[in-house]
Scaffold this motif. Sequence first.
Motif, PDB file in Angstrom:
ATOM      1  N   SER A  35      36.074  46.390  40.252  1.00 19.17           N
ATOM      2  CA  SER A  35      37.433  46.078  39.809  1.00 19.17           C
ATOM      3  C   SER A  35      37.993  47.202  38.955  1.00 19.17           C
ATOM      4  N   HIS A  36      37.154  47.805  38.093  1.00 14.98           N
ATOM      5  CA  HIS A  36      37.624  48.943  37.300  1.00 14.98           C
ATOM      6  C   HIS A  36      37.895  50.142  38.187  1.00 14.98           C
ATOM      7  N   ARG A  37      37.016  50.339  39.167  1.00 11.62           N
ATOM      8  CA  ARG A  37      37.181  51.496  40.044  1.00 11.62           C
ATOM      9  C   ARG A  37      38.480  51.378  40.842  1.00 11.62           C
ATOM     10  N   THR A  38      38.764  50.209  41.383  1.00 14.22           N
ATOM     11  CA  THR A  38      40.006  50.073  42.145  1.00 14.22           C
ATOM     12  C   THR A  38      41.201  50.275  41.235  1.00 14.22           C
ATOM     13  N   GLY A  39      41.111  49.806  40.003  1.00 20.27           N
ATOM     14  CA  GLY A  39      42.192  50.043  39.042  1.00 20.27           C
ATOM     15  C   GLY A  39      42.312  51.520  38.715  1.00 20.27           C
ATOM     16  N   GLU A  40      41.159  52.171  38.492  1.00 23.62           N
ATOM     17  CA  GLU A  40      41.160  53.608  38.211  1.00 23.62           C
ATOM     18  C   GLU A  40      41.663  54.390  39.408  1.00 23.62           C
ATOM     19  N   ASP A  41      41.217  54.008  40.588  1.00 23.23           N
ATOM     20  CA  ASP A  41      41.662  54.687  41.806  1.00 23.23           C
ATOM     21  C   ASP A  41      43.172  54.575  41.958  1.00 23.23           C
ATOM     22  N   ARG A  42      43.685  53.388  41.733  1.00 21.26           N
ATOM     23  CA  ARG A  42      45.126  53.166  41.859  1.00 21.26           C
ATOM     24  C   ARG A  42      45.878  54.010  40.830  1.00 21.26           C
ATOM     25  N   GLU A  43      45.346  54.028  39.605  1.00 20.92           N
ATOM     26  CA  GLU A  43      45.983  54.796  38.536  1.00 20.92           C
ATOM     27  C   GLU A  43      45.943  56.295  38.858  1.00 20.92           C
ATOM     28  N   LEU A  44      44.797  56.771  39.337  1.00 21.57           N
ATOM     29  CA  LEU A  44      44.661  58.174  39.706  1.00 21.57           C
ATOM     30  C   LEU A  44      45.592  58.523  40.867  1.00 21.57           C
ATOM     31  N   LYS A  45      45.643  57.654  41.854  1.00 24.03           N
ATOM     32  CA  LYS A  45      46.525  57.875  43.006  1.00 24.03           C
ATOM     33  C   LYS A  45      47.978  57.968  42.554  1.00 24.03           C
ATOM     34  N   ASP A  46      48.392  57.065  41.674  1.00 24.33           N
ATOM     35  CA  ASP A  46      49.771  57.082  41.176  1.00 24.33           C
ATOM     36  C   ASP A  46      50.072  58.376  40.431  1.00 24.33           C
ATOM     37  N   ARG A  47      49.118  58.813  39.582  1.00 28.49           N
ATOM     38  CA  ARG A  47      49.326  60.058  38.844  1.00 28.49           C
ATOM     39  C   ARG A  47      49.427  61.257  39.780  1.00 28.49           C
ATOM     40  N   LEU A  48      48.532  61.306  40.767  1.00 32.54           N
ATOM     41  CA  LEU A  48      48.558  62.416  41.715  1.00 32.54           C
ATOM     42  C   LEU A  48      49.840  62.415  42.543  1.00 32.54           C
ATOM     43  N   LEU A  49      50.269  61.223  42.949  1.00 32.88           N
ATOM     44  CA  LEU A  49      51.521  61.140  43.717  1.00 32.88           C
ATOM     45  C   LEU A  49      52.708  61.609  42.889  1.00 32.88           C
ATOM     46  N   ARG A  50      52.748  61.226  41.620  1.00 31.60           N
ATOM     47  CA  ARG A  50      53.850  61.673  40.756  1.00 31.60           C
ATOM     48  C   ARG A  50      53.823  63.186  40.599  1.00 31.60           C
ATOM     49  N   LYS A  51      52.616  63.732  40.415  1.00 31.97           N
ATOM     50  CA  LYS A  51      52.491  65.164  40.166  1.00 31.97           C
ATOM     51  C   LYS A  51      52.768  66.004  41.413  1.00 31.97           C
ATOM     52  N   TYR A  52      52.291  65.550  42.575  1.00 30.00           N
ATOM     53  CA  TYR A  52      52.358  66.366  43.788  1.00 30.00           C
ATOM     54  C   TYR A  52      53.288  65.821  44.867  1.00 30.00           C
ATOM     55  N   SER A  53      54.120  64.861  44.544  1.00 25.24           N
ATOM     56  CA  SER A  53      54.944  64.233  45.583  1.00 25.24           C
ATOM     57  C   SER A  53      55.881  65.229  46.267  1.00 25.24           C
ATOM     58  N   GLY A  54      56.445  66.162  45.507  1.00 26.47           N
ATOM     59  CA  GLY A  54      57.325  67.160  46.109  1.00 26.47           C
ATOM     60  C   GLY A  54      56.580  68.037  47.092  1.00 26.47           C
ATOM     61  N   TYR A  55      55.389  68.455  46.706  1.00 31.32           N
ATOM     62  CA  TYR A  55      54.565  69.294  47.561  1.00 31.32           C
ATOM     63  C   TYR A  55      54.136  68.535  48.811  1.00 31.32           C
ATOM     64  N   ILE A  56      53.766  67.269  48.646  1.00 35.22           N
ATOM     65  CA  ILE A  56      53.328  66.441  49.778  1.00 35.22           C
ATOM     66  C   ILE A  56      54.463  66.252  50.773  1.00 35.22           C
ATOM     67  N   SER A  57      55.666  66.000  50.257  1.00 32.45           N
ATOM     68  CA  SER A  57      56.790  65.794  51.184  1.00 32.45           C
ATOM     69  C   SER A  57      57.119  67.080  51.935  1.00 32.45           C
ATOM     70  N   THR A  58      56.972  68.227  51.275  1.00 27.80           N
ATOM     71  CA  THR A  58      57.195  69.502  51.959  1.00 27.80           C
ATOM     72  C   THR A  58      56.167  69.698  53.062  1.00 27.80           C
ATOM     73  N   LEU A  59      54.905  69.384  52.772  1.00 29.57           N
ATOM     74  CA  LEU A  59      53.861  69.499  53.792  1.00 29.57           C
ATOM     75  C   LEU A  59      54.123  68.565  54.963  1.00 29.57           C
ATOM     76  N   LYS A  60      54.549  67.343  54.663  1.00 31.19           N
ATOM     77  CA  LYS A  60      54.857  66.391  55.738  1.00 31.19           C
ATOM     78  C   LYS A  60      55.943  66.946  56.647  1.00 31.19           C
ATOM     79  N   GLN A  61      56.976  67.540  56.032  1.00 35.02           N
ATOM     80  CA  GLN A  61      58.063  68.106  56.835  1.00 35.02           C
ATOM     81  C   GLN A  61      57.554  69.246  57.713  1.00 35.02           C
ATOM     82  N   GLU A  62      56.710  70.110  57.139  1.00 36.15           N
ATOM     83  CA  GLU A  62      56.173  71.231  57.913  1.00 36.15           C
ATOM     84  C   GLU A  62      55.338  70.740  59.081  1.00 36.15           C
ATOM     85  N   PHE A  63      54.460  69.756  58.831  1.00 40.77           N
ATOM     86  CA  PHE A  63      53.628  69.232  59.908  1.00 40.77           C
ATOM     87  C   PHE A  63      54.465  68.540  60.970  1.00 40.77           C
ATOM     88  N   SER A  64      55.490  67.825  60.561  1.00 41.59           N
ATOM     89  CA  SER A  64      56.314  67.128  61.550  1.00 41.59           C
ATOM     90  C   SER A  64      57.080  68.134  62.404  1.00 41.59           C
TER      91      SER A  64
END
Length: 146
Positions: A35-64
Amino acid sequence: MWFFSHLLIPVVWPNEAAGSSEEDFSGGEIEVQESHRTGEDRELKDRLLRKYSGYISTLKQEFSKKKKKGKLPKEARQTLLDWWSIHHKWPYPTEADKIALAESTGLDQKQINNWFINQRKRHWKPSENMQFAVMNNLSGSFFMDD
């Protein structure tokens, strides 16, 4: 905030005797790790998405863009078809032809090459005379050196 990665909590069920031994607890332990791990995973995922969301969307556009299949621009296809109709008996452009076609159509040479490969496979059948001429030229070069 980080928690212990592995935490075991002994649980004593109400119907068990108060003086039970350590062995009794082994079956009733609850792993809080998941239960802690899933909470930590979710928290880590949210932080990474906030930090790298612009980069991820650019990569998605390039791949598409790279995966995108589609027709070539109409003007480019027409230019290639015009060349094809003039050279229909032997539709193999020279390197100079390919460069000129690439410049006039705005396509790169790989697209030009692929278009001609596909066009020949789909729409060109060399005549029997052409096939014999090619075969004679090939075989003639082997036997002419005698």
